[in-house]
Write a protein that holds these residues in place. Structure first.
Motif, short mmCIF file in Angstrom:
data_model
loop_
_atom_site.label_atom_id
_atom_site.label_comp_id
_atom_site.label_asym_id
_atom_site.label_seq_id
_atom_site.Cartn_x
_atom_site.Cartn_y
_atom_site.Cartn_z
N LYS A 251 0.84 -1.19 0.07
CA LYS A 251 0.08 0.14 0.10
C LYS A 251 0.84 1.26 0.05
O LYS A 251 0.20 2.43 -0.24
N VAL A 252 2.09 1.11 0.32
CA VAL A 252 2.99 2.22 0.22
C VAL A 252 4.18 1.85 -0.37
O VAL A 252 4.84 0.68 -0.16
N ARG A 253 4.75 2.47 -1.26
CA ARG A 253 6.13 2.42 -1.90
C ARG A 253 7.41 2.65 -0.95
O ARG A 253 7.20 3.34 -0.08
N ASP A 254 8.54 1.99 -1.24
CA ASP A 254 9.49 2.04 -0.66
C ASP A 254 9.93 3.52 -0.41
O ASP A 254 10.44 3.58 0.95
N LYS A 255 10.03 4.17 -1.39
CA LYS A 255 10.62 5.58 -1.23
C LYS A 255 9.78 6.36 -0.19
O LYS A 255 10.12 6.99 0.88
N LYS A 256 8.20 6.10 -0.23
CA LYS A 256 7.51 7.02 0.39
C LYS A 256 7.52 6.20 2.13
O LYS A 256 7.48 7.06 3.09
N TYR A 257 7.68 5.03 2.18
CA TYR A 257 7.74 4.34 3.53
C TYR A 257 9.12 4.91 4.08
O TYR A 257 8.91 5.26 5.43
N SER A 294 4.44 0.22 8.36
CA SER A 294 5.27 -1.02 8.36
C SER A 294 4.44 -2.34 7.66
O SER A 294 5.08 -2.92 6.82
N LYS A 295 3.31 -2.26 8.26
CA LYS A 295 2.43 -3.24 7.62
C LYS A 295 2.19 -2.85 6.34
O LYS A 295 1.85 -3.54 5.52
N ALA A 296 1.88 -1.73 5.98
CA ALA A 296 1.49 -1.43 4.68
C ALA A 296 2.57 -1.42 3.63
O ALA A 296 2.40 -1.56 2.64
N ALA A 297 3.65 -1.51 4.10
CA ALA A 297 5.06 -1.72 3.08
C ALA A 297 4.99 -3.21 2.67
O ALA A 297 6.06 -3.48 1.82
#
Length: 440
Positions: A251-257, A294-297
């Protein structure tokens, strides 16, 4: 991180044991040994009778009743096949089966390792009532095979472990298809349609962005698995189908995370600390945001596969071994081990797997369709081909499907053949691979 006494005494040692790559195979092996000991001890009647106890799920007039042995094979093994399905989906999306050029070699090796064993078995049993057991020597036990490979440690290249993993997963896919197409009873169309509806619900939920494992569990078990249980198609196939509906997107991209995490760290660092024991509401809020992001990543597929690994390795498969590996050896041991069923399985697994895996691998390289990794030799392939002859879990499972009624003698002969072939192939494969390092 501060270690408590329970961490040092129990939790950390258990975690190290569970996370070792060889542990699953060791536990499975010990479970099989325990089953064999019980089945040939003064407790053998108690052991066999235990698995015949009835267990029922009842709601008003709706009743599903079976003995424990059937619940293990139809219920617990559905969890095993669910994890197999998760592994297959992961490999197809981003693993060794995701790129045709890399996937073709283990795929074709697995195909050869299924065709030749079945053909050899049929040579010995084509004109007998045991002809239906042709699927038994087609399977490879990934836990045992990889367990032996990992025992060799640095003596084998990483690429060989990857090759065997991809081969075994492709082999599992073949076994699933064989079970679905050839080892089914009379089809109940209404139940199959109901199963199809539940499968469509799971697929729709995936597309809509539903990520809660509990939803897929309720619909997958209460709907899809139950419908398949009554349909005539083996219920474990529902596990594989359900696994393919699990979302494999974040749900979230690595860079955004990373950006968010850095912000949370800064925010947390600047908060007032009132006590060293309890967190303030502001600290709790930041930590909760870290947990959510973290769960969304992570993808639900990877989270489920990781969380269910221990359940399958240390409960499902050992219980399956306890229920199915208990062969009581009678005075007719020699006649059983030399029967057409046993010989067909032993030669199918050891000789057929070896010929099939090696021949199809050589064919792909000769035709220049694929090539061996640079750090592998043909001796590595020979060793892996023998390890692939370990057919324990899946072969035992197919045995129960192939010889269902009035076939206790065939089941006994098949299990003896599986044990013998797995020991021969595993031992030969281990020593061939171990000797490669010494000869270089």
């Amino acid at each position: 991180m501060k270690k408590t006494p329970i961490d040092k005494i129990l939790i950390d040692p258990m975690s190290r044991f569970i996370n070792k790559s060889t542990t699953g195979g060791v536990v499975l092996f010990l479970s099989a040994v325990v089953a064999l000991i019980l089945a040939n001890s003064p407790l053998k009647e108690t052991y066999h009778h235990f698995w015949q106890h009835e267990f029922a799920i009842k709601f008003d007039s709706f009743v599903v009743s079976n003995n424990l042995h059937h619940w293990v094979n139809d219920g617990l093994m559905a969890i095993f096949f669910f994890v197999v399905g998760l592994e297959l989906k992961r490999e197809m999306i981003a693993g060794e089966l995701s790129r045709p050029k890399k996937a073709i070699l283990p795929l074709m090796a697995a195909l050869g390792g299924m065709i030749f064993p079945a053909a050899i078995y049929l040579i010995f049993n084509h004109d007998s009532n045991a002809v239906g057991g042709w699927g038994i020597p087609m399977a490879t036990d990934i836990a045992f095979a990889l367990g032996i490979l990992y025992l060799l440690g640095d003596k084998v290249p990483v690429s060989l472990k990857v090759f065997l993993t991809a081969l075994a997963i492709a082999d599992d896919l073949g076994a699933v298809l064989v079970i679905a197409l050839f080892y089914t009873s009379d089809i109940d169309t209404n139940s199959l349609i109901a199963g199809g509806i539940f499968l469509l619900i799971l697929l729709a939920a995936n597309r809509l962005g539903v990520r809660a494992p509990v939803f897929y569990g309720i619909i997958g078990i209460g709907g899809l698995w139950m419908a398949f249980l009554f349909s005539g198609v083996h219920a474990t196939i529902a596990g594989v189908l359900a696994a393919f509906t699990i979302p494999a997107r974040t749900k979230v991209r690595d860079k955004k995370y990373v950006e968010k995490l850095r912000g949370f760290i800064d925010e947390y660092d600047n908060l007032e600390v009132r006590t060293t024991r309890l967190k303030t509401p502001q600290q709790q809020h930041v930590l909760e945001q870290v947990r959510i992001y973290s769960k969304a990543a992570l993808t639900p597929l990877q989270r489920l596969e990781h969380s269910m690994h221990s359940l399958v390795s240390f409960f499902v498969m050992p219980v399956f071994a306890l229920a199915n590996a208990g062969v009581t050896f009678s005075g007719d041991f020699w006649s059983n081990i030399t029967s057409s069923v046993s010989i067909g399985i032993i030669l199918g697994l050891v000789v057929g797997k070896f010929i099939g895996v090696v021949a199809f691998t050589k064919l792909m390289t000769k035709l220049k369709i694929a090539s061996l990794p640079s750090d592998l030799t043909w001796k590595h392939i020979y060793g892996v081909a023998l390890l692939a002859s370990i057919g324990f879990t899946m072969s035992l499972f197919i045995t129960e499907l192939a010889f269902k009624t009035n076939a206790e003698e065939y089941i006994l002969e098949a299990k003896m053949g599986i044990f013998a072939a797995s020991m021969i192939g595993g031992t030969l494969g281990y020593f061939i691979l171990k000797g490669i390092k010494q000869n270089t």
